[in-house]
Motif scaffolding. Structure first.
Motif, PDB file in Angstrom:
ATOM      1  N   GLN A 174    -104.999 -55.623 -62.304  1.00 34.19           N
ATOM      2  CA  GLN A 174    -103.526 -56.985 -60.920  1.00 34.19           C
ATOM      3  C   GLN A 174    -102.601 -56.337 -60.770  1.00 34.19           C
ATOM      4  N   SER A 219     -98.708 -54.732 -56.006  1.00 32.19           N
ATOM      5  CA  SER A 219     -99.318 -55.782 -56.781  1.00 32.19           C
ATOM      6  C   SER A 219    -100.781 -55.883 -55.057  1.00 32.19           C
ATOM      7  N   THR A 225     -91.330 -59.044 -67.412  1.00 28.38           N
ATOM      8  CA  THR A 225     -91.574 -60.032 -67.110  1.00 28.38           C
ATOM      9  C   THR A 225     -90.356 -60.691 -66.432  1.00 28.38           C
ATOM     10  N   THR A 261     -96.800 -51.018 -66.801  1.00 31.88           N
ATOM     11  CA  THR A 261     -96.684 -51.883 -67.726  1.00 31.88           C
ATOM     12  C   THR A 261     -97.586 -51.767 -66.652  1.00 31.88           C
ATOM     13  N   MET A 313    -101.315 -55.014 -65.661  1.00 32.40           N
ATOM     14  CA  MET A 313    -101.750 -55.919 -65.894  1.00 32.40           C
ATOM     15  C   MET A 313    -103.523 -56.053 -65.493  1.00 32.40           C
ATOM     16  N   GLY A 345    -106.390 -59.807 -67.397  1.00 34.42           N
ATOM     17  CA  GLY A 345    -105.494 -60.791 -68.026  1.00 34.42           C
ATOM     18  C   GLY A 345    -104.285 -60.614 -69.173  1.00 34.42           C
ATOM     19  N   HIS A 346    -104.983 -59.152 -69.515  1.00 30.95           N
ATOM     20  CA  HIS A 346    -103.856 -58.698 -70.246  1.00 30.95           C
ATOM     21  C   HIS A 346    -103.134 -57.505 -69.704  1.00 30.95           C
ATOM     22  N   LEU A 347    -101.490 -57.697 -70.731  1.00 30.94           N
ATOM     23  CA  LEU A 347    -100.754 -57.177 -70.681  1.00 30.94           C
ATOM     24  C   LEU A 347    -100.862 -55.716 -71.557  1.00 30.94           C
TER      25      LEU A 347
END
Length: 158
Positions: free
Chosen positions: A32, A55, A75, A123, A125, A128-130
């Motif tokens: 993502q 993104s 984040t 990092t 995504m 839905g998992h980092l």
């Protein structure tokens, strides 16, 4: 005796044949978003890190973090400096082609460090998992896909 010998040879051949595993091939996975920065290493105490976020359709920059801080929570970054479309186009495909072999290595340092070289902090995504990795300077033992991924992040996002 010949039957026993022949049976043993046949069993040994079968065992050898079925024990040889092909190297696992990992498909690239879409993310993502990707957050990447080159951090650490030999820098002044006031040097800022350029954290980029790739993104869908956007490349944004955050320059609020000091470069020597390698464990920033991604984040908390603002990403308030939009980058030109031309720069986004240079790295847009990376978001869709994260090497799948990296996913089991969450939160690991990958490669060999060189003195004062720092790391590329990444990092992503995915579903839905980092996932987060710290790529050391020497990636010579990494797969070709990982080497290319890291090289392009370093080349275009610093």
């Amino acid at each position: 005796m010949r039957i026993v010998t022949a049976t043993c040879i046949a069993l040994l051949a079968c065992a050898t044949l079925f024990s040889c595993k092909e190297p696992r091939i990992y498909a690239p996975v879409p993310a993502q978003y990707i957050v990447s920065a080159n951090v650490g290493g030999y820098v002044s105490a006031t040097a800022k890190a350029n954290y980029y976020r790739i993104s869908d359709g956007h490349l944004d920059l955050d320059t609020t973090q000091l470069r020597y801080q390698t464990l920033v929570l991604t984040t908390t970054l603002a990403f308030d400096v939009p980058q030109p479309t031309a720069k986004y186009n240079e790295v847009a495909d990376l978001r869709l082609n994260v090497p799948g072999e990296l996913l089991p290595h969450h939160n690991e340092h990958i490669g060999s460090g060189l003195i004062d070289s720092g790391v590329t902090d990444v990092t992503v995504m995915v579903d839905g998992h980092l996932y987060r990795w710290y790529f050391e300077a020497d990636q010579s033992r990494s797969s070709a896909a990982v080497q290319q991924f890291v090289q392009r992040l370093r080349q275009y996002l610093d």
